[in-house]
Write a protein that holds these residues in place. Structure first.
Motif, PDB file in Angstrom:
ATOM      1  N   PHE A 259       0.830  -1.259  -0.001  1.00 32.58           N
ATOM      2  CA  PHE A 259      -0.022   0.053   0.057  1.00 32.58           C
ATOM      3  C   PHE A 259       0.939   1.156   0.250  1.00 32.58           C
ATOM      4  O   PHE A 259       0.645   2.008  -0.793  1.00 32.58           O
ATOM      5  N   LEU A 262       2.951   1.926  -3.205  1.00 30.78           N
ATOM      6  CA  LEU A 262       2.247   2.097  -4.296  1.00 30.78           C
ATOM      7  C   LEU A 262       1.928   3.778  -4.074  1.00 30.78           C
ATOM      8  O   LEU A 262       2.055   4.454  -5.091  1.00 30.78           O
ATOM      9  N   VAL A 263       1.313   3.953  -2.933  1.00 30.83           N
ATOM     10  CA  VAL A 263       1.132   5.747  -2.816  1.00 30.83           C
ATOM     11  C   VAL A 263       2.169   6.458  -2.979  1.00 30.83           C
ATOM     12  O   VAL A 263       2.457   7.494  -3.807  1.00 30.83           O
ATOM     13  N   PHE A 290       1.690  -4.428  -5.870  1.00 35.92           N
ATOM     14  CA  PHE A 290       0.430  -4.827  -6.377  1.00 35.92           C
ATOM     15  C   PHE A 290       0.230  -6.088  -6.032  1.00 35.92           C
ATOM     16  O   PHE A 290      -0.961  -6.434  -5.521  1.00 35.92           O
ATOM     17  N   LEU A 293      -0.519  -6.233  -2.117  1.00 37.82           N
ATOM     18  CA  LEU A 293      -1.802  -5.588  -1.697  1.00 37.82           C
ATOM     19  C   LEU A 293      -3.057  -6.548  -2.019  1.00 37.82           C
ATOM     20  O   LEU A 293      -3.947  -6.434  -1.240  1.00 37.82           O
ATOM     21  N   LEU A 294      -2.867  -7.267  -2.923  1.00 38.17           N
ATOM     22  CA  LEU A 294      -4.209  -7.959  -3.584  1.00 38.17           C
ATOM     23  C   LEU A 294      -4.068  -9.481  -2.956  1.00 38.17           C
ATOM     24  O   LEU A 294      -4.973 -10.213  -2.981  1.00 38.17           O
ATOM     25  N   ALA A 295      -2.894  -9.906  -2.662  1.00 35.31           N
ATOM     26  CA  ALA A 295      -2.679 -11.403  -2.401  1.00 35.31           C
ATOM     27  C   ALA A 295      -2.986 -11.748  -0.888  1.00 35.31           C
ATOM     28  O   ALA A 295      -3.292 -12.413  -0.252  1.00 35.31           O
ATOM     29  N   PRO A 297      -4.146  -9.915   1.782  1.00 29.18           N
ATOM     30  CA  PRO A 297      -5.568 -10.024   2.368  1.00 29.18           C
ATOM     31  C   PRO A 297      -6.136 -11.470   2.305  1.00 29.18           C
ATOM     32  O   PRO A 297      -6.693 -11.905   3.128  1.00 29.18           O
ATOM     33  N   VAL A 298      -5.768 -12.178   1.275  1.00 26.66           N
ATOM     34  CA  VAL A 298      -6.330 -13.443   1.182  1.00 26.66           C
ATOM     35  C   VAL A 298      -5.578 -14.237   2.509  1.00 26.66           C
ATOM     36  O   VAL A 298      -6.516 -15.127   2.857  1.00 26.66           O
ATOM     37  N   ILE A 300      -4.501 -13.299   5.002  1.00 24.82           N
ATOM     38  CA  ILE A 300      -4.740 -12.949   6.456  1.00 24.82           C
ATOM     39  C   ILE A 300      -6.414 -13.568   6.475  1.00 24.82           C
ATOM     40  O   ILE A 300      -6.420 -14.131   7.615  1.00 24.82           O
ATOM     41  N   ALA A 301      -7.273 -13.651   5.598  1.00 28.55           N
ATOM     42  CA  ALA A 301      -8.413 -14.305   5.759  1.00 28.55           C
ATOM     43  C   ALA A 301      -8.448 -15.636   6.041  1.00 28.55           C
ATOM     44  O   ALA A 301      -9.001 -15.974   7.023  1.00 28.55           O
ATOM     45  N   SER A 304      -6.943 -16.505   9.469  1.00 28.03           N
ATOM     46  CA  SER A 304      -8.414 -16.142  10.382  1.00 28.03           C
ATOM     47  C   SER A 304      -9.457 -17.204  10.421  1.00 28.03           C
ATOM     48  O   SER A 304      -9.733 -17.590  11.418  1.00 28.03           O
ATOM     49  N   ASN A 330      -7.253 -23.842  -1.521  1.00 29.19           N
ATOM     50  CA  ASN A 330      -7.562 -22.613  -2.505  1.00 29.19           C
ATOM     51  C   ASN A 330      -7.007 -21.138  -2.073  1.00 29.19           C
ATOM     52  O   ASN A 330      -6.463 -20.458  -2.858  1.00 29.19           O
ATOM     53  N   LEU A 331      -7.697 -21.016  -0.721  1.00 31.02           N
ATOM     54  CA  LEU A 331      -7.193 -19.597  -0.269  1.00 31.02           C
ATOM     55  C   LEU A 331      -5.733 -19.478  -0.003  1.00 31.02           C
ATOM     56  O   LEU A 331      -5.006 -18.588  -0.413  1.00 31.02           O
TER      57      LEU A 331
ATOM     58  N   SER B  36     -10.260  -7.976  -1.817  1.00 26.33           N
ATOM     59  CA  SER B  36      -9.498  -9.132  -1.789  1.00 26.33           C
ATOM     60  C   SER B  36      -9.764  -9.886  -0.544  1.00 26.33           C
ATOM     61  O   SER B  36     -10.004 -11.163  -0.334  1.00 26.33           O
ATOM     62  N   PHE B  37      -9.901  -9.221   0.703  1.00 27.15           N
ATOM     63  CA  PHE B  37     -10.251  -9.589   2.052  1.00 27.15           C
ATOM     64  C   PHE B  37     -11.635 -10.166   2.124  1.00 27.15           C
ATOM     65  O   PHE B  37     -11.693 -11.446   2.444  1.00 27.15           O
TER      66      PHE B  37
END
Lengths: 638, 219
Positions: A259, A262-263, A290, A293-295, A297-298, A300-301, A304, A330-331, B36-37
């Motif tokens: 994040f 990129l900013v 990139f 940022l996009l991979a 979070p998956v 983390i989920a 969790s 898969n996750l 994504s989350f």
């Protein structure tokens, strides 16, 4: 008595111990321990009351997880991460700086200077690399004999898991952490990162995650290796909680780094720093960011959800209650394969940055290189199912994922093409950074070529889960990223620390590392083809001589790292050879700045005049005008 | 690209143009990360529902708590609407006109969180009552814990700051694109943050709509 008669009082030095109470690592550790105790003994105890699955077994996950989570919060509070948010909530004005002062204390606290964070990352990554490397030595020691072992099977698999997880967690930051944080703002002509506190937080989550992961050893380990597959992970002992929390923390850290990078690159480029003038290293950081940022979070989920299955009793991955272990696979791999490129891309960018400097030629095919990096990043989201070829994937999907996986070799090959084009007819200097950069291409070629066998479902069926896979990914990750890391370290060490690392010791380290790296991992292809599985310490006696060979070579890799440590100590404390201002005669903007680089990087925001790869063009202007007039700023679009 | 740095309004401020871009770009990237989350929860929902081999996705004993679900959705949607009204008022009439609707919007997010907590406390099933119950608990839990709490913190900070400085005389005008003239640096910052927050909150309201459709309507 007149005022003039009073001797001027110098600055009063307060006792060192007073500093301990001011939001730093010490207060962080104290509050972290306090948080753990409150979380485990009070909150966790209350929450788990009346849940027999927790209280009547010898494993109370609720207490343990509450303890760890509150311990983490306590550490971050002790480090001072809540001070600013609370101050803002109560009406304080926004500020950008925190503890950007001189002295060694700034390395042990929340500091918003990106160069301090870069150096924090460097030592943090090296520390965990050392710990995980020692684990590797222990693993190889266990494999000296086919049946007689030093450790039990449980301890062995925990060692393997610790090594793999720590390497995969920490090495995501190996290039981006130290060099990305230190040099990206400088390379784009900015005075700092876009969100300096987030940058500091992304670093401090790293040691926290490392410590939590190491705590797994004291909590009966974890049996899953670095992939943490459910539903074994749901049933595992308390150490599994450590794995899940630490990996989730690294995911948060990764997402924050992506994040912020990129900013920063998008909004804070200096006037004149057009997209086509960006150093190729910065482009590789963009591509990696990139992915992060996009991979992440998956990831983390995913972590969790496993934690919820273990602690709250949800049924995401328990087949008898309607869940599915394939959901986890898969996750995990939706993150896990981009993760491979999170590791590889900054390494590519770094060596492409080094090659023009040491071959005195412009980077060949700059736009092609950018396309290659971005192409790899994009395609990496479409290949994850090749990890599941032998574990339940719908057979009809195999051709598609075979195709996408093999497709990704095309943009990767573009990077190779850039390197070869740059070297062609160049005036090559075989300095230590260049040696490491060149070795990356040799190693990664073997890693990539062996990957073709794993991307094809028919050959993957016989090699999956064997040492062949292990040799393949060590060739790509260790042979790629770690070689790039050392190349970058030797290249930028004079700028970061004002000391030139000893060249002879550097070359000794390189040759030891390069030769014994290949002698370690190349035979493992054969070991794998002959049928030795990963993560199992017993093997056929006929494979002992190969295993002993590999173990001996692995110890020599350890020796090469010892040479590196000796080099750092010798160069910094004994030789103390001050480098010239631009020892490699690089055109990079960072070499136009004084050493050490000032806190604000630039006195004024610079104007960028040229690409950093104008080698061989005597009339090429300096990359940056560090003292531009107002008219020059306006003319550059500022 | 970066502008020449300067100091404003007595504190070490970001050059406003850079700050505006940082927050604008940052909030969009944050939303992408959120996609994504929450995408992972969506994947879990679809995957487990579609391969419901043992027909245990949602046993008949698991009743959907639709009433409280509607409560959360209503609070979020009205709050998002008021955020839009507040941003419009800020653009047309300045910071003073922004405070009222923004404060009410904040109260509604608090209310959404309150209703969500009540729902968890009175849930007619346990997290282990099958895949639907698992997805429900995880999804609403992270929506409440991540989305609502971050929104509350952000809006609370802006509203508190704005009320505290409502009597501060106008400072130097800052050239933030679209800033209300005459309200100075603080108003400029609110302007930038308010629009960025609105983007984030609309996005989260969209997530809440999807959540409602999947967890309460399709179930």
């Amino acid at each position: 008595m007149s005022a003039a008669a009073i001797p001027a009082a110098g600055p009063v030095r307060e006792p060192w111990w007073r500093g301990l109470g001011r939001f730093n690592v010490f207060t962080g550790i104290v509050l972290g321990i306090g948080g753990y105790l409150i979380g485990a003994l009070v909150i966790g105890h209350v929450l788990s009351k009346g849940i027999p699955a927790q209280t009547e077994t010898n494993q109370n996950d609720i207490e343990f997880v509450c303890g760890i989570l509150l311990g983490i919060v306590g550490f971050l509070v002790g480090m001072g991460f809540l001070n600013y948010p609370i101050a803002r909530l109560t009406g304080a004005a926004p500020t950008l700086r925190e503890k950007e002062e001189k002295g060694i204390a700034r390395y042990f606290t929340l500091c918003t200077d990106h160069k301090v964070v870069g150096i924090q990352y460097l030592w943090g990554v090296l520390f965990f690399f050392l710990v995980a490397g020692l684990n590797a030595m222990l693993i190889r020691t266990q494999l000296l004999y086919p049946t007689e072992h030093f450790w039990s099977a449980d301890n062995y698999i925990t060692l393997v898991g610790l090594h793999g997880t720590m390497m995969m967690m920490m090495t995501t930051s190996m290039v981006l952490g130290p060099f990305g944080n230190y040099f990206v703002p400088v390379m784009v002509g900015a005075k700092r990162m876009a969100f300096p506190r987030i940058e500091a937080l992304s670093f401090w989550l790293l040691p926290v995650a490392g410590v939590v992961l190491l705590a797994a050893v004291g909590a009966k380990g974890f049996p899953t290796g670095w992939t943490g597959y459910a539903n074994l992970s749901v049933q595992a002992k308390l150490g599994m909680d450590c794995y899940l929390i630490s990996f989730a923390l690294i995911g948060i850290s990764m997402a924050l780094v992506g994040f912020n990078m990129l900013v920063t690159v998008y909004t804070m480029r200096a006037p004149g720093m057009t997209w086509t003038r960006l150093p190729i290293f910065v482009w590789s950081v963009i591509a990696t960011a990139f992915l992060q940022l996009l991979a992440a979070p998956v990831l983390i989920a995913g972590m969790s959800l496993v934690l919820l299955d273990r602690v709250v009793g949800t049924t995401f991955f328990m087949p008898f209650s309607g869940g599915s272990p394939f959901l986890y696979e898969n996750l995990f791999w939706f993150f896990g394969h981009p993760e491979v490129y999170i590791l590889a891309l900054p390494g590519f960018g770094l060596v492409l940055e080094i090659l023009p400097v040491f071959s005195r030629k412009p980077l060949w095919g700059y736009r092609l290189a950018v396309a290659g990096l971005m192409g790899v990043a994009l395609l990496s989201f479409f290949v994850w199912q090749h990890h599941l070829f032998v574990s339940g994937i719908n057979p009809d999907l195999r051709p598609f994922f075979m195709f996408t996986t093999e497709l990704i070799s095309i943009p990767t090959a573009l990077v190779f093409l850039n390197a070869m084009g740059t070297l062609f007819r160049g005036k090559i200097r075989f300095s230590v950074p260049m040696l490491f950069a060149l070795a990356l291409f040799f190693n990664f070629f073997i890693g990539g070529a062996s990957g073709v066998f794993l991307s094809d479902a028919p050959s993957d069926v016989s090699t999956h889960g064997s040492f062949f896979v292990m040799a393949h990914f060590h060739y790509t990750i260790m042979g790629g990223l770690v070689f790039a890391f050392f190349g970058g370290l030797f290249y930028w060490f004079p700028k970061m620390f004002g000391v030139h690392l000893n060249e002879k010791l550097g070359k000794l380290q390189f040759w030891l590392f390069f030769i014994f790296f290949n002698l370690t991992f190349f035979p493992l292809f054969a070991v794998g083809m002959l049928g030795q599985p990963r993560r199992v310490s017993a093997y056929s006696p006929s494979l002992q001589w190969l295993n002993d060979w590999v173990t001996a070579a692995a110890y020599m890799i350890g020796l090469s790292f010892a040479v590196f440590v000796v080099n750092v100590v010798y160069s910094c404390f004994f030789e103390r050879r001050r480098p010239e201002a631009n020892p490699w005669h690089s055109k990079g903007i960072e070499w136009q700045l004084p050493t050490p680089i000032p806190v604000d990087n630039f006195e004024r925001v610079p104007v960028i005049n040229a690409s950093p790869y104008e080698y061989g063009t005597p009339e090429a202007p300096l990359v940056a005008n560090l003292n531009p007039s107002h008219a020059e700023v306006v003319a550059a679009g500022g | 690209m970066q502008e020449m740095g300067f100091q404003t309004a007595g504190y070490e401020a970001e050059p406003p143009e850079v700050m505006a871009r940082n927050i604008n770009v940052g909030v969009r990237l944050l939303s992408a990360a959120m996609v994504s989350f929450f995408g992972a929860f969506l994947f879990a929902y679809v995957y487990l529902k579609e391969r419901d081999a043992g027909a245990v996705w949602r046993p008949s004993s698991v009743k959907v708590p639709t009433g409280t679900g509607i409560g959360v959705l209503a609070c979020v949607l009205v709050s998002a609407l008021l955020t839009g009204v507040a941003v419009d008022a800020l653009r047309r009439r300045g910071e003073g006109a922004w405070r009222g609707p923004a404060a009410i919007s904040l109260l509604l997010i608090y209310a959404a969180l309150g209703v969500q907590c009540y729902q968890w406390a009175s849930l007619p099933f346990t997290p282990g009552s099958g895949p639907y119950a698992s997805v429900f608990v995880a999804w609403t839990g992270f929506y409440g814990g991540v989305a609502l709490l971050t929104s509350i913190y952000w809006l609370q900070t802006m509203v508190t700051g704005s009320f505290r400085t409502r009597h501060v005389p106008a400072g130097p005008v800052v050239s933030v694109a679209g800033a209300a003239g005459g309200e100075g640096a603080i108003s400029g910052r609110i302007q930038v943050e308010a629009r960025s927050f609105a983007f984030y909150w609309y996005f989260l309201a969209g997530v809440q709509v999807v959540t409602f459709l999947l967890l309460y309507v399709v179930a």
